[in-house]
Design an enzyme around this catalytic site. Structure first.
Site, PDB file in Angstrom:
ATOM      1  CG  ASN A 176      53.035  18.989  41.544  1.00 34.49           C
ATOM      2  OD1 ASN A 176      52.731  17.718  40.796  1.00 34.49           O
ATOM      3  ND2 ASN A 176      52.109  19.511  41.486  1.00 34.49           N
ATOM      4  CE  LYS A 186      51.745  21.269  38.203  1.00 35.58           C
ATOM      5  NZ  LYS A 186      50.670  22.591  38.617  1.00 35.58           N
ATOM      6  CG  HIS A 236      48.507  20.766  43.360  1.00 30.55           C
ATOM      7  ND1 HIS A 236      47.661  21.401  42.403  1.00 30.55           N
ATOM      8  CD2 HIS A 236      50.052  21.327  44.151  1.00 30.55           C
ATOM      9  CE1 HIS A 236      48.091  21.303  42.095  1.00 30.55           C
ATOM     10  NE2 HIS A 236      49.329  21.880  42.171  1.00 30.55           N
ATOM     11  CD  GLU A 274      47.515  21.355  38.537  1.00 30.00           C
ATOM     12  OE1 GLU A 274      47.627  20.810  38.930  1.00 30.00           O
ATOM     13  OE2 GLU A 274      48.182  22.391  38.716  1.00 30.00           O
ATOM     14  CD  GLU A 322      51.661  24.112  45.473  1.00 27.56           C
ATOM     15  OE1 GLU A 322      52.313  24.040  44.954  1.00 27.56           O
ATOM     16  OE2 GLU A 322      50.470  23.849  45.089  1.00 27.56           O
ATOM     17  N   GLY A 375      51.769  28.332  38.078  1.00 26.09           N
ATOM     18  CA  GLY A 375      51.295  27.629  37.081  1.00 26.09           C
ATOM     19  C   GLY A 375      51.227  29.244  35.939  1.00 26.09           C
ATOM     20  CB  SER A 427      55.417  31.069  39.533  1.00 26.87           C
ATOM     21  OG  SER A 427      53.881  30.624  38.943  1.00 26.87           O
TER      22      SER A 427
HETATM   23  C1  PEP Z   1      52.419  23.889  41.731  1.00 23.38           C
HETATM   24  O1  PEP Z   1      51.836  22.551  40.862  1.00 23.38           O
HETATM   25  O2  PEP Z   1      52.604  22.616  42.602  1.00 23.38           O
HETATM   26  C2  PEP Z   1      53.053  24.432  41.632  1.00 23.38           C
HETATM   27  C3  PEP Z   1      53.819  25.107  42.332  1.00 23.38           C
HETATM   28  O3  PEP Z   1      53.439  24.711  40.168  1.00 23.38           O
HETATM   29  P1  PEP Z   1      53.883  25.680  39.366  1.00 23.38           P
HETATM   30  O4  PEP Z   1      55.330  25.807  39.863  1.00 23.38           O
HETATM   31  O5  PEP Z   1      54.423  25.600  37.539  1.00 23.38           O
HETATM   32  O6  PEP Z   1      53.498  27.049  39.682  1.00 23.38           O
END
Ligand code: PEP
Length: 255
Positions: free
Chosen positions: A9, A11, A94, A96, A166, A172, A213
């Site tokens: 992803n 983003k 997601h 976000e 998630e 992040g 992460s």
């Molecule tokens: C995501 O936004 O789907 C995600 C898993 O981000 P990150 O790997 O940066 O934590």
């Protein structure tokens, strides 16, 4: 046996030139790893050029969002058929999108249905916030998001849906869930909900990715867990060596 699935992803990152460079770095390394389903999800404007680069490579392309309506007066939105013209996947719900754009479980459900109807594979994200986690509400939140997100979908259709667990506190932050924490949510919360809603066959067939992460250092441990069927990768998917190492770790762990 579920085929492991690793998706990146991106983003709202990368210039067009950087996007093409990243794909040119990923292509030779990821193409041979055919035991893992792999996809990248760049911003909308890059879907057409990157679809051309990925053609025939076996590496899939996904969008990060879409509207559920087929067409109409929805300024700034992108319709399912527009996504399906270039993509095989779409990330939906997601955290976000839920937090900053006020997406509800009902909206996510409409999007999942629209994605299935047009032949896209939805990657439906679920996960609790830090305060929900600390209040002991993980099971409640993840169960609600899974139930409402998949409401009204048949067992035949649902087996095409990919769930991404998630935890918001892990996204992040550099603070991934432990492999055991993620395994527990996948095996004790999400898969039982899928079993109850759609039966044993569909529940066993569905992939549940972990996201939050994930990087080249923790991927192997996560993928060693039987109910972690791959990853949705944010930050680490922006760097070719990291994303390639994560896909390689999935191939190694699930062979
Ligand atoms: C995501 O936004 O789907 C995600 C898993 O981000 P990150 O790997 O940066 O934590």
């Amino acid at each position: 046996m579920r085929t492991p699935f690793v998706a990146g992803n991106w983003k709202m990152n990368k210039t067009g030139e950087e996007a093409r460079l990243l794909v040119s770095e990923l292509l030779p390394a990821l193409q041979p790893i055919t035991t893992v389903e792999r996809a990248i999800c760049p911003p909308f404007p890059y879907l057409l050029p990157l679809a051309n680069m990925l053609k025939g490579s076996g590496i899939g392309l996904g969008a990060q969002n879409m509207h559920w309506e087929a067409s109409g007066a929805f300024t700034g939105e992108v319709a399912p058929a527009m996504v399906a013209e270039f993509c095989q996947y779409v990330i939906l719900g997601h955290s976000e999108r839920r937090a900053y754009f006020h997406e509800t479980d009902e909206m996510v459900n409409k999007k999942v249905k629209a994605a299935l109807a047009i032949g896209l594979t939805p990657i439906m994200c679920v996960g609790e916030t830090l305060s929900e986690n600390e209040a002991g509400l993980t099971a409640e939140v993840v169960t609600r998001q899974t139930r409402l997100g998949l409401a009204g979908i048949s067992a035949e259709e649902v087996s095409r849906v990919v769930i991404a667990y998630e935890p918001v506190w892990a996204i992040g932050t550099g603070k991934a869930a432990t492999a055991q924490q993620a395994q527990d949510v996948h095996a004790r919360i999400i898969r039982p909900v899928l079993r109850e809603m759609f039966g044993e066959t569909a529940a066993q067939a569905m992939r549940i990715q972990y996201g939050g992460s994930v990087n080249s250092k923790n991927a192997a441990e996560l993928f060693a867990m039987p109910d972690i069927d791959g990853a949705l990768v944010g930050g680490a998917s922006l760097k070719a060596p990291e994303f390639i190492a994560i896909v390689q770790a999935a191939a190694e762990a699930k062979k």
